[in-house]
Design a protein around this motif. Structure first.
Motif, PDB file in Angstrom:
ATOM      1  N   ILE A   1       0.864  -1.196   0.000  1.00 19.71           N
ATOM      2  CA  ILE A   1       0.000   0.000   0.000  1.00 19.71           C
ATOM      3  C   ILE A   1       0.893   1.236   0.000  1.00 19.71           C
ATOM      4  CG2 ILE A   1      -1.813   1.260   1.218  1.00 19.71           C
ATOM      5  CD1 ILE A   1      -2.684  -1.365   2.479  1.00 19.71           C
TER       6      ILE A   1
ATOM      7  N   ASP B   1      -2.088   5.898  -1.404  1.00 21.53           N
ATOM      8  CA  ASP B   1      -3.261   5.089  -1.078  1.00 21.53           C
ATOM      9  C   ASP B   1      -3.720   5.349   0.354  1.00 21.53           C
ATOM     10  OD1 ASP B   1      -3.298   3.947  -3.599  1.00 21.53           O
ATOM     11  OD2 ASP B   1      -2.024   2.244  -3.006  1.00 21.53           O
TER      12      ASP B   1
ATOM     13  N   PHE C   1      -7.395   6.607   1.280  1.00 20.31           N
ATOM     14  CA  PHE C   1      -8.271   5.880   2.213  1.00 20.31           C
ATOM     15  C   PHE C   1      -8.724   6.814   3.349  1.00 20.31           C
ATOM     16  CE2 PHE C   1      -6.277   1.526   1.082  1.00 20.31           C
ATOM     17  CZ  PHE C   1      -7.280   1.281   0.149  1.00 20.31           C
TER      18      PHE C   1
ATOM     19  N   SER D   1     -18.107   7.186   0.631  1.00 22.56           N
ATOM     20  CA  SER D   1     -18.215   6.068   1.577  1.00 22.56           C
ATOM     21  C   SER D   1     -19.641   5.520   1.572  1.00 22.56           C
ATOM     22  CB  SER D   1     -17.829   6.517   2.989  1.00 22.56           C
ATOM     23  OG  SER D   1     -18.663   7.578   3.422  1.00 22.56           O
TER      24      SER D   1
ATOM     25  N   GLU E   1     -16.971   2.606   5.195  1.00 27.19           N
ATOM     26  CA  GLU E   1     -16.760   1.579   4.172  1.00 27.19           C
ATOM     27  C   GLU E   1     -16.478   2.301   2.852  1.00 27.19           C
ATOM     28  OE1 GLU E   1     -19.266  -1.882   1.857  1.00 27.19           O
ATOM     29  OE2 GLU E   1     -19.848  -1.379   3.915  1.00 27.19           O
TER      30      GLU E   1
ATOM     31  N   ASP F   1     -15.080   1.776  -0.968  1.00 31.02           N
ATOM     32  CA  ASP F   1     -14.695   0.897  -2.071  1.00 31.02           C
ATOM     33  C   ASP F   1     -14.447  -0.536  -1.574  1.00 31.02           C
ATOM     34  OD1 ASP F   1     -14.235   0.288  -4.710  1.00 31.02           O
ATOM     35  OD2 ASP F   1     -12.145   0.960  -4.683  1.00 31.02           O
ATOM     36  N   ASN F   2     -15.398  -1.017  -0.734  1.00 28.36           N
ATOM     37  CA  ASN F   2     -15.355  -2.386  -0.165  1.00 28.36           C
ATOM     38  C   ASN F   2     -14.226  -2.590   0.850  1.00 28.36           C
ATOM     39  OD1 ASN F   2     -17.598  -3.304  -1.719  1.00 28.36           O
ATOM     40  ND2 ASN F   2     -16.226  -3.576  -3.495  1.00 28.36           N
ATOM     41  N   HIS F   3     -13.638  -1.502   1.340  1.00 26.56           N
ATOM     42  CA  HIS F   3     -12.635  -1.579   2.408  1.00 26.56           C
ATOM     43  C   HIS F   3     -13.263  -1.039   3.692  1.00 26.56           C
ATOM     44  CE1 HIS F   3      -9.246  -2.482  -0.310  1.00 26.56           C
ATOM     45  NE2 HIS F   3      -9.799  -1.591  -1.143  1.00 26.56           N
ATOM     46  N   ASN F   4     -13.237  -1.854   4.748  1.00 26.02           N
ATOM     47  CA  ASN F   4     -13.724  -1.402   6.057  1.00 26.02           C
ATOM     48  C   ASN F   4     -12.582  -0.672   6.778  1.00 26.02           C
ATOM     49  OD1 ASN F   4     -16.299  -2.515   5.732  1.00 26.02           O
ATOM     50  ND2 ASN F   4     -15.595  -4.521   6.442  1.00 26.02           N
ATOM     51  N   LEU F   5     -12.693   0.652   6.865  1.00 23.38           N
ATOM     52  CA  LEU F   5     -11.593   1.469   7.380  1.00 23.38           C
ATOM     53  C   LEU F   5     -11.928   2.084   8.733  1.00 23.38           C
ATOM     54  CD1 LEU F   5     -10.703   3.398   4.083  1.00 23.38           C
ATOM     55  CD2 LEU F   5      -9.571   1.369   5.005  1.00 23.38           C
TER      56      LEU F   5
ATOM     57  N   GLU G   1      -7.303  -1.229   8.211  1.00 19.93           N
ATOM     58  CA  GLU G   1      -8.256  -1.929   7.349  1.00 19.93           C
ATOM     59  C   GLU G   1      -8.556  -3.265   8.011  1.00 19.93           C
ATOM     60  OE1 GLU G   1      -8.877  -3.662   2.815  1.00 19.93           O
ATOM     61  OE2 GLU G   1      -6.937  -2.850   3.413  1.00 19.93           O
ATOM     62  N   GLY G   2      -9.833  -3.449   8.362  1.00 24.18           N
ATOM     63  CA  GLY G   2     -10.183  -4.665   9.100  1.00 24.18           C
ATOM     64  C   GLY G   2      -9.518  -4.653  10.461  1.00 24.18           C
TER      65      GLY G   2
END
Length: 631
Positions: free
Chosen positions: A345, A349, A353, A383, A397, A399-403, A441-442
């Protein structure tokens, strides 16, 4: 009517006429003395010196009588009174030329003082002349020209290229460059866009803009500036008050010495000569002319000094205390570091994010990250979900990333582990006084963004210049000690007092004063106002400082350039030295002239020349302050 006559007689044209008639009287005197002849060359049916006595003597007599009637206490006895007595004494012994010369040279001294004062007021006159008289208001889609007095807060105004901005306001549409030199001293126009502030009296250089009025009439920055300069003219410095008192008691001393000189010598001419040379005019002129010249010089450079007293005290300051936020720094957070803990990353990026996650946040750190990303033209993603936990962080959330973006505690509460590497980085940022936002992330921490207040680039050179003038610098701030220590180290301030409440700043200044230090406080915020009032001299960052801080301070910097502080100190030092030198010079000239008079080496004519030459020297020395270079 009487004042008009006095103003007419004391003006430059009539003073020139008085000088002409005095010259007519001087030529025969010189021919008779050096040509060893008694030829009477005066073709007029009267002595020409009488014209000079009438033109220059009447304003002098008026001033002496006015002070006797309206001044209080010992100040009734003034230098004008002594010169009036000397003038009448010279007339009584038949030395009309000496009487006319005394009055004429005093008139010249008054004109020189007025000239110096007018030059010093040039900055104020420029400000007043720049006050716009009209504005173009937009109402119901139509433009209408109205007087500046009719503009109200909230009105939308259109400013075309080349026009003066009539009120303080915020740009709502359009982009331009604005010449703010009259307000800030900045030589180059400043680019302005939507959402940015503009000030009354500044010039719109290029594009057309629409603004919404925020401060109008007497509340505008230009009118506030004019008021501060006017206040400066109405306040006297302690040295000036001392000089006035000295002038008052010198008059009876001069009369006593003149009487004694007559008693012991039996020569009335000697007594009259003592009266002529004893006048403390140069002493009285020394302080006001220097103060006004210095205030005018400072106004040209965007430094508004509200009183001569502040200028004089600044010359004696040996300790300068600084607030940090908004003074040494810009008072705004900016992204300083971006680190990624995952090789796959990039730092870009990480920024994308974090900015996308914080886009809906109201927290200042989140807003700063979003602003930075937009400046760097990093694309943001809307988001799909957003949740904010007050004082801790946000979840989004993207772009399908849980931040998760926030502090250590927030990430830990959401099951994110913080390893030793991350802890080490956070400790390093804390030692630099930086705030950190962790990005996870996660369940994995993938990066960190550090934010910091931005140090003014000229701050370090400013502190170095003050140190070279043997001026102590101290940092007084409410920030954490680590933050304060970091910024103090960056600029070279060794003495730091951190985590202070407003009243604790006051106590710190009082402690310095108790150690016999003359303290100047420099700040910009509402919380600095008590400390500014407590310090011997106070300076406010005028362009962005709060109104309360500016009102509390005795000096206002109308730009954010800290290099004006060493300039102010140099100017103040030079002013105090000029005043002391002028007073010493005038007293030396008076002393020598008195001795020569008692030795009967001077007569009223030559004594007047010697004494009043000293007055002219003092005024000219003060005038040099106005154009001297202190940068």
């Amino acid at each position: 009517m009487l004042k008009k006559i006095i103003c007419f007689l004391s003006g430059l044209p009539m003073t020139i006429v008085a000088g002409g008639f005095l010259l007519l009287d001087l030529v025969p005197h010189l021919i008779e003395e050096f040509g060893n002849t008694t030829l009477h060359l005066n073709v007029l049916p009267f002595d020409p010196a009488w014209v000079t006595i009438v033109i220059s003597g009447i304003p002098l007599l008026y001033l002496a009588l006015w002070r006797i009637i309206y001044n209080l206490g010992i100040s009734k006895i003034s230098s004008a009174l002594l010169i009036t007595i000397a003038m009448f004494a010279a007339i009584a012994i038949g030395d009309l030329f000496a009487a006319g010369e005394v009055a004429f040279i005093m008139a010249i001294g008054a004109l020189l003082e007025e000239t110096t004062t007018n030059r010093a007021k040039k900055g104020l006159k420029n400000l007043i002349s720049l006050a716009p008289t009209k504005g173009r208001r937009l109402r119901n889609g139509k433009e209408e020209m109205i007087s500046a007095e009719e503009i109200r807060q909230g009105d939308v105004l259109r400013i075309l290229p080349g026009e003066s901005i009539p009120v303080d306001g915020t740009i709502v549409s359009g982009e331009t460059s604005v010449d703010q030199s009259i307000m800030t001293g900045e030589s180059l126009p400043i680019d302005k866009g939507k959402g940015e502030e503009v000030f009354c009296g500044t010039i719109n250089c290029f594009g057309s803009i629409d603004i919404v009025a925020t401060k109008v009439g007497e509340n505008s920055s230009l009118q506030r500036l004019i008021r501060m300069v006017k206040e400066a003219e109405n306040k006297q410095a302690p040295m000036q008050r001392i000089a006035d008192r000295v002038a008052s008691w010198l008059v009876p001393v001069a009369l006593l010495i003149a009487v004694l000189a007559y008693v012991f010598t039996g020569n009335i001419v000697t007594a009259v000569t003592v009266l002529v040379v004893f006048c403390p005019c140069a002493l009285v002129l020394a302080t006001p002319t220097a103060i006004m010249a210095a205030i005018g010089q400072a106004t040209k450079h965007g430094v508004i000094i509200k009183s001569g007293e502040a200028l004089e005290k600044m010359g004696k300051v040996d300790t300068i205390a600084f607030d940090k936020t908004g003074t040494l720094t810009y008072g705004r957070l900016d992204v300083s570091d971006i680190l990624s803990f995952d090789e796959s990353i990039s730092e870009t990026d990480i920024l994308a994010f974090a900015a996308s996650a914080e886009a809906k946040s109201e927290h200042p750190l989140g807003k700063a990250i979003v602003t930075y990303a937009k400046v760097k033209e990093v694309p943001l993603v809307e988001s799909a979900a957003f949740r904010m936990t007050t004082g801790k962080g946000v979840f989004a959330e993207v772009d399908n990333h849980n931040l998760f973006c926030g502090n250590e505690k927030f990430l830990a509460e959401n099951g994110v582990s913080i390893d030793g590497q991350v802890q080490s980085v956070l400790r390093w940022f804390r030692t630099q006084g930086k705030a950190s936002i962790l990005i996870a992330e996660g369940k994995k921490c993938i990066g960190v963004i550090a934010l910091s207040d931005v140090l003014r680039p000229e701050a370090k050179d400013m502190v170095f210049s003050l140190s070279a003038m043997h001026t102590r610098t101290v940092l007084l701030t409410g920030d954490h000690k680590q933050t304060a220590d970091y910024f103090a180290q960056q600029v070279g301030i060794s003495e730091v007092r951190a985590e202070l409440l407003p009243e604790e700043k006051v106590l710190s200044i009082e402690k310095l004063q108790a150690e016999n230090h003359k303290v100047c406080m420099i700040g910009d915020g509402v919380n600095d106002a008590p400390a500014l009032k407590t310090a011997d001299v106070s300076v406010a960052m005028g362009s962005m400082g709060s109104d309360i801080a500016i009102d509390a301070a005795e000096v206002a910097l109308m730009s954010e350039d800290l290099s004006k502080i060493p300039y102010l100190k140099r100017l103040s030092n030079a002013t105090v030295k000029t005043i002391k030198f002028s007073i010493a010079l005038s007293m030396c000239i008076n002393f020598v002239a008195i001795v020569l008079s008692l030795m009967q080496l001077l007569n009223p004519t030559t004594g007047a020349l010697v004494h009043n030459a000293g007055s002219c020297f003092v005024v000219l020395i003060a005038a040099l302050l106005y154009d001297r270079k202190f940068e």
